[in-house]
Design an enzyme around this catalytic site. Structure first.
Site, PDB file in Angstrom:
ATOM      1  N   ASN A  77       0.830  -1.199   0.000  1.00 32.71           N
ATOM      2  CA  ASN A  77       0.000   0.000   0.000  1.00 32.71           C
ATOM      3  C   ASN A  77       0.865   1.250   0.000  1.00 32.71           C
ATOM      4  OD1 ASN A  77      -0.588   2.022   2.386  1.00 32.71           O
ATOM      5  ND2 ASN A  77       0.102   0.108   3.359  1.00 32.71           N
ATOM      6  N   ASN A 128       4.836   6.192   3.371  1.00 33.55           N
ATOM      7  CA  ASN A 128       4.061   6.770   2.277  1.00 33.55           C
ATOM      8  C   ASN A 128       3.824   8.273   2.372  1.00 33.55           C
ATOM      9  OD1 ASN A 128       3.790   4.181   1.122  1.00 33.55           O
ATOM     10  ND2 ASN A 128       2.150   3.724   2.573  1.00 33.55           N
ATOM     11  N   THR A 129       4.386   8.920   3.399  1.00 31.78           N
ATOM     12  CA  THR A 129       4.375  10.378   3.478  1.00 31.78           C
ATOM     13  C   THR A 129       5.821  10.844   3.391  1.00 31.78           C
ATOM     14  OG1 THR A 129       2.360  10.493   4.823  1.00 31.78           O
ATOM     15  CG2 THR A 129       3.853  12.376   4.939  1.00 31.78           C
ATOM     16  N   ASN A 146       5.368  -1.183  11.763  1.00 30.64           N
ATOM     17  CA  ASN A 146       4.641  -0.716  10.591  1.00 30.64           C
ATOM     18  C   ASN A 146       5.040  -1.575   9.381  1.00 30.64           C
ATOM     19  OD1 ASN A 146       3.097   1.035   8.865  1.00 30.64           O
ATOM     20  ND2 ASN A 146       3.545   2.732  10.256  1.00 30.64           N
ATOM     21  N   LYS A 191       4.745   4.158  17.110  1.00 28.22           N
ATOM     22  CA  LYS A 191       4.768   3.038  16.167  1.00 28.22           C
ATOM     23  C   LYS A 191       6.001   3.162  15.295  1.00 28.22           C
ATOM     24  CE  LYS A 191       1.827   0.423  12.987  1.00 28.22           C
ATOM     25  NZ  LYS A 191       0.451   0.268  12.479  1.00 28.22           N
TER      26      LYS A 191
END
Length: 376
Positions: free
Chosen positions: A123, A193-194, A255, A226
């Protein structure tokens, strides 16, 4: 007989080849509807079929009662639209989010892919969510309509538009809106993803975030951090020191991973590219061993003094037992639940009870870190 594994999953994944994100959206809409009508017969049937209650599975942390150690990981219910349903699906707790202070659309589609050969997902969602204010309003209404039977956590991320040097205030702005509505909170500095987000795991950057959050935390809500599975042992050791310094409730390990080692999938159907050529984090079975290694390291470094929530590649009671005996007090599932279906939680819980009996233990709490206790 598991109708999901026998018929529904093969139909959706293999025959219809439904888009992963579209399927997720339809599922969360259904759960949202069920969450708003908690007393209907569907929910009663769900409880009867999917829940397993046993006092040996219960644990208490930070003044919260967890009826069992299996939770829903962040990412599934990003906006908290189904907060009231998760206890009916057998979970012992659920984590909403990741939510950011500013609403944001996330990364361009397609951005969520199944890798069935690897029992994995890739993802690059990018923290798509409606923003902290919308989640807060929704949870206020939801609290008026129903009572949570399980602890509800809220996973906080940095807004993409916020510069890295202003990240601490961004997290605090979200926390301020939500602090009375979640039972615990998670600082997510580990999504790949950031842009730049993982740099916030650096000790000085993370210290600034945790310092500001704890100043705002006047109700003493449990706060976790996390972490990524791709960190060096030295970096994880630094985070452990920060967790102690800022009196965090614990660490969530881990993660998704940016590693592509050992993947069987050669080509992703939707894009025609290999996983190596696609950005994003991998979850599911390829993550299992590494996340367990990280749990083991944290337990050893802290002598079991910092609670760990283990997540990554949990599909069965054996996977869950491995995480717990390595040092995880609680565990979370997401990708495994997608592949194994709604009966998975109950199967895991039944398997954990069998493991307790086999090992002569009276509670799941006694199993936490068992592999190290047995070495003494």
């Amino acid at each position: 007989m598991d109708i999901y594994q026998l018929a529904i999953r093969p139909l959706l994944f293999n025959v219809l080849k439904t888009d992963s994100e579209w399927l997720h959206q339809q599922t969360i809409r259904s759960f949202s509807w069920l969450s708003q009508t908690p007393t209907n017969w569907v929910n009663q049937r769900l409880k009867q079929s999917l829940c397993l209650y046993d006092s040996r599975l219960e644990q208490n942390f930070f003044g919260l009662n967890f009826p069992n150690p299996v939770g829903l990981a962040a990412g599934f219910d990003k906006d908290g639209v189904a907060a009231g349903i998760w206890s009916n699906l057998g979970f012992g707790f659920a984590e909403l989010g990741t939510v950011t202070f500013h609403a944001q659309p996330g990364n361009p589609c397609p951005r969520l892919f199944r890798l069935p050969l690897d029992k994995a997902a890739l993802n690059r969602m990018g923290f798509n969510n409606s923003g902290a204010a919308v989640m807060a309003a929704r949870l206020v209404q939801e609290k008026q309509d129903s009572t949570h039977l399980i602890p509800i956590g809220i996973n906080l991320g940095k807004s993409k538009v916020t510069p890295l040097e202003a990240a601490a205030q961004d997290y605090v702005d979200s926390f301020r809106l939500l602090k009375d509505l979640g039972d615990y909170f998670v600082v997510n500095v580990s999504s790949p993803n950031t842009p730049g987000l993982r740099s916030l795991q650096d000790a000085s950057m993370l210290s600034a975030i945790l310092n500001l959050l704890q100043q705002e935390n006047n109700t003493q809500k449990p706060i976790f951090v996390k972490i990524a599975p791709d960190l060096s042992w030295e970096a994880i050791a630094d985070i452990i020191i920060l967790a102690k310094t800022y009196q965090l409730a614990g660490i969530i390990a881990t993660n998704t991973t940016i590693s592509r080692d050992g993947l069987k999938t050669q080509v992703i159907d939707q894009t025609g590219k290999s996983p190596q050529d696609e950005a994003g984090g991998i979850s599911g079975e390829p993550l299992r061993d590494r996340s367990t290694e990280v749990i083991r390291f944290i337990w050893q470094q802290t002598q079991g003094q910092i609670p760990i929530i283990g997540v990554g590649g949990i599909f069965s009671s054996e996977d869950a037992w491995e995480k717990i005996t390595a040092g995880a007090s609680l565990i979370q599932v997401y990708t495994g639940w997608i592949y194994e279906g709604p009966l998975m939680v109950r199967r895991i819980l039944a398997g954990l009870l069998s493991k307790l009996e086999q090992n002569g233990l009276n509670s799941v709490n006694e199993a936490v870190g068992l592999e190290f206790k047995n070495q003494k």
